[in-house]
Motif scaffolding. Structure first.
Motif, short mmCIF file in Angstrom:
data_model
loop_
_atom_site.label_atom_id
_atom_site.label_comp_id
_atom_site.label_asym_id
_atom_site.label_seq_id
_atom_site.Cartn_x
_atom_site.Cartn_y
_atom_site.Cartn_z
N ILE A 10 0.88 -1.17 0.00
CA ILE A 10 0.00 0.00 0.00
C ILE A 10 0.92 1.22 0.00
CG2 ILE A 10 -1.88 1.22 1.14
CD1 ILE A 10 -2.59 -1.49 2.51
N ASP A 12 1.38 5.12 -2.36
CA ASP A 12 0.82 5.97 -3.42
C ASP A 12 1.77 6.16 -4.60
OD1 ASP A 12 2.44 7.53 -1.67
OD2 ASP A 12 1.50 9.37 -2.38
N ARG A 21 0.45 -7.53 -5.50
CA ARG A 21 -0.66 -6.57 -5.69
C ARG A 21 -0.31 -5.29 -4.95
NH1 ARG A 21 -5.95 -8.91 -5.49
NH2 ARG A 21 -6.73 -6.84 -5.93
N ALA A 23 -1.97 -1.36 -3.76
CA ALA A 23 -3.06 -0.39 -3.64
C ALA A 23 -2.41 0.98 -3.47
CB ALA A 23 -3.94 -0.72 -2.45
N ARG A 24 -3.05 2.01 -4.02
CA ARG A 24 -2.47 3.35 -4.00
C ARG A 24 -3.12 4.29 -2.99
NH1 ARG A 24 2.46 2.67 -5.96
NH2 ARG A 24 2.45 1.62 -7.97
N THR A 25 -4.23 3.88 -2.37
CA THR A 25 -4.92 4.72 -1.37
C THR A 25 -5.26 3.85 -0.16
OG1 THR A 25 -7.14 4.22 -2.17
CG2 THR A 25 -6.01 6.11 -3.21
N ARG A 27 -8.18 3.56 1.17
CA ARG A 27 -9.45 2.89 0.85
C ARG A 27 -9.20 1.62 0.04
NH1 ARG A 27 -13.00 2.64 -3.33
NH2 ARG A 27 -15.20 2.39 -2.81
N ASP A 28 -8.37 1.73 -1.01
CA ASP A 28 -8.07 0.56 -1.82
C ASP A 28 -7.25 -0.46 -1.04
OD1 ASP A 28 -9.50 1.58 -3.94
OD2 ASP A 28 -7.73 2.31 -5.03
N LEU A 31 -9.69 -2.48 1.00
CA LEU A 31 -10.36 -3.45 0.12
C LEU A 31 -9.43 -4.61 -0.22
CD1 LEU A 31 -12.21 -1.00 -2.30
CD2 LEU A 31 -13.22 -2.37 -0.46
N LEU A 32 -8.16 -4.31 -0.48
CA LEU A 32 -7.18 -5.35 -0.79
C LEU A 32 -7.01 -6.31 0.38
CD1 LEU A 32 -5.13 -6.39 -2.87
CD2 LEU A 32 -3.47 -4.79 -1.89
N GLU A 35 -10.01 -8.56 0.75
CA GLU A 35 -9.98 -9.65 -0.24
C GLU A 35 -9.15 -10.83 0.27
OE1 GLU A 35 -8.70 -8.88 -4.28
OE2 GLU A 35 -9.63 -6.90 -4.19
#
Length: 107
Positions: A10, A12, A21, A23-25, A27-28, A31-32, A35
């Motif tokens: 995670i 940005d 994988r 995520a850039r935020t 929030r994402d 979610l990641l 999952e």
């Protein structure tokens, strides 16, 4: 054949070639993690500052709440890499308090 390692990041801005994988935020990132809630995560790479007003703290809160509820995420190692030393130390301290294996990475 062994299973592929699960390495989540995670951040940005940084390219994280070790991550499977990214995520850039925050929030994402949440979610990641959701999952992967019932799967082992080999490594989780966290940056503190995620651009603008966003930071990793909502993700840290998710990890804290999971541990508080007796269901911590199954994470081998959390690596905190940040150009914000005070923010990174806060993340390390909070997550260690909840029993996660955490180390500081490079900025």
């Amino acid at each position: 054949m062994g299973e592929e390692r699960v390495v989540l990041g995670i951040d940005d801005l940084r390219e994280l070639p070790q991550a499977t994988r990214v995520a850039r935020t925050s929030r994402d990132g949440i979610l990641l993690l959701e999952e992967h809630r019932d799967r082992a995560i080999d490594e989780l790479w966290l940056d503190h500052d995620l651009g603008g007003e966003d930071s990793i703290m909502p993700v840290v809160t998710l990890l804290e709440e999971a541990a508080f509820d007796g269901r911590p995420f199954d994470i081998g190692t959390i690596v905190v890499h940040s150009a914000n030393p005070a923010g990174a130390e806060t993340v390390v301290r909070v997550l260690r308090r909840w029993g996660y294996r955490v180390r500081r990475g490079g900025a």
